[in-house]
Design a protein around this motif. Structure first.
Motif, PDB file in Angstrom:
ATOM      1  N   SER A   1       0.117  10.190 -10.789  1.00 22.67           N
ATOM      2  CA  SER A   1      -0.860  10.781 -10.564  1.00 22.67           C
ATOM      3  C   SER A   1      -2.075  10.181  -9.685  1.00 22.67           C
ATOM      4  N   LYS A   2      -2.678  10.846  -9.438  1.00 21.71           N
ATOM      5  CA  LYS A   2      -3.959   9.963  -8.826  1.00 21.71           C
ATOM      6  C   LYS A   2      -4.585   8.805 -10.101  1.00 21.71           C
ATOM      7  N   GLU A   3      -4.536   8.850 -10.994  1.00 22.82           N
ATOM      8  CA  GLU A   3      -5.137   8.071 -12.104  1.00 22.82           C
ATOM      9  C   GLU A   3      -4.041   6.536 -11.273  1.00 22.82           C
ATOM     10  N   THR A   4      -2.113   6.553 -11.444  1.00 18.31           N
ATOM     11  CA  THR A   4      -1.344   5.341 -11.682  1.00 18.31           C
ATOM     12  C   THR A   4      -1.886   4.899  -9.974  1.00 18.31           C
ATOM     13  N   PHE A   5      -2.301   5.546  -9.373  1.00 14.96           N
ATOM     14  CA  PHE A   5      -2.932   5.139  -7.921  1.00 14.96           C
ATOM     15  C   PHE A   5      -4.178   4.543  -7.856  1.00 14.96           C
ATOM     16  N   PHE A   6      -5.237   4.842  -8.431  1.00  7.97           N
ATOM     17  CA  PHE A   6      -6.168   3.969  -8.558  1.00  7.97           C
ATOM     18  C   PHE A   6      -6.185   3.178  -9.583  1.00  7.97           C
TER      19      PHE A   6
ATOM     20  N   ALA B   1       1.032  -1.609   0.217  1.00  4.01           N
ATOM     21  CA  ALA B   1      -0.104   0.073   0.283  1.00  4.01           C
ATOM     22  C   ALA B   1       1.213   1.517   0.344  1.00  4.01           C
ATOM     23  N   LEU B   2       2.105   0.815   1.064  1.00  6.29           N
ATOM     24  CA  LEU B   2       2.785   2.192   0.954  1.00  6.29           C
ATOM     25  C   LEU B   2       3.012   2.405  -0.916  1.00  6.29           C
ATOM     26  N   VAL B   3       3.747   1.872  -1.611  1.00  6.00           N
ATOM     27  CA  VAL B   3       4.204   1.504  -2.578  1.00  6.00           C
ATOM     28  C   VAL B   3       3.077   1.961  -3.248  1.00  6.00           C
ATOM     29  N   ILE B   4       2.370   1.611  -3.551  1.00  3.81           N
ATOM     30  CA  ILE B   4       0.963   2.257  -4.219  1.00  3.81           C
ATOM     31  C   ILE B   4       0.809   3.776  -4.043  1.00  3.81           C
ATOM     32  N   CYS B   5       0.631   4.403  -2.697  1.00  4.03           N
ATOM     33  CA  CYS B   5       0.634   5.537  -2.119  1.00  4.03           C
ATOM     34  C   CYS B   5       1.587   6.517  -2.628  1.00  4.03           C
TER      35      CYS B   5
END
Length: 200
Positions: free
Chosen positions: A167-172, A156-160
């Motif tokens: 970008s936010k799109e990358t996160f989601f 989760a930390l890596v994704i955040c």
């Protein structure tokens, strides 16, 4: 398992992993969790090859494994090195083949399927690409927290981090990817008892 069979498993798993990363994750700057995800963040920000980044990031983890968990070291080293090599080897093929004209969300799902199958096939045959699970095991002993929860927190930390830096799109979309990776890895390793190797 004999050497030839293990090498065939590593080859197949590495090719599936590489297809997922190069053809479905990289075009949309998507991430997996763990070391692979950090390697992809480095690739997106600096242009350094992700396979090379994964190898460099894995050095301290494998050094730790050498002194504290030699079975993890021997079961994962060849898988990590070969899969990292194949990821970088197949990267130029993106420019040879026609680009996939699919929406980013479908790319995140397909990328997760290929990555999950690649990881799961290797895990099922007692090899892997290495990852952050050894670190999670040590932190689990220190903080008395379930190792699975710690692995989830690291991913989760890596994704955040990717969401903040990219970008936010990358996160989601990366959240979709890691969910699919987890599902297909679990399907491949169903009914395997006592396996605690998780790759990232």
């Amino acid at each position: 398992m004999n050497i030839l069979k293990k090498m065939c498993v590593i080859l197949l798993g590495s090719i599936l992993l590489s297809i997922g990363i190069n053809f479905f994750l990289v075009p949309f700057e998507l991430l997996d969790g763990g070391i692979i995800g950090i390697g992809l963040i480095i690739k997106y920000l600096t242009g350094i090859k992700p396979g090379l980044a994964i190898i460099l990031l894995s050095v301290p983890i494998f050094a730790l494994a050498w002194f504290h968990n030699k079975s993890y070291f021997y079961n994962s080293l060849h898988g990590m090195l070969f899969s990292s090599f194949v990821i970088d080897l197949l990267a130029p093929s993106r420019s040879i083949l026609p680009e996939f004209q699919i929406p980013a969300v479908f790319s995140s799902i397909l990328g997760g399927i290929f990555v999950g199958l690649g990881i799961g096939i290797m895990l099922r045959h007692e090899t892997s690409t290495g990852g952050t699970d050894l670190l999670a095991q040590f932190l689990s002993k220190i903080f008395k927290i379930n190792v699975g929860i710690l692995i989830f927190i690291i991913d989760a930390l890596v994704i955040c981090l990717g969401g903040l830096l990219l970008s936010k799109e990358t996160f989601f979309l990366s959240c979709v990817t890691i969910t699919v990776v987890g599902l297909f890895t679990s399907l491949c390793t169903w009914n395997i008892k006592g396996s605690n190797i998780k790759t990232s």
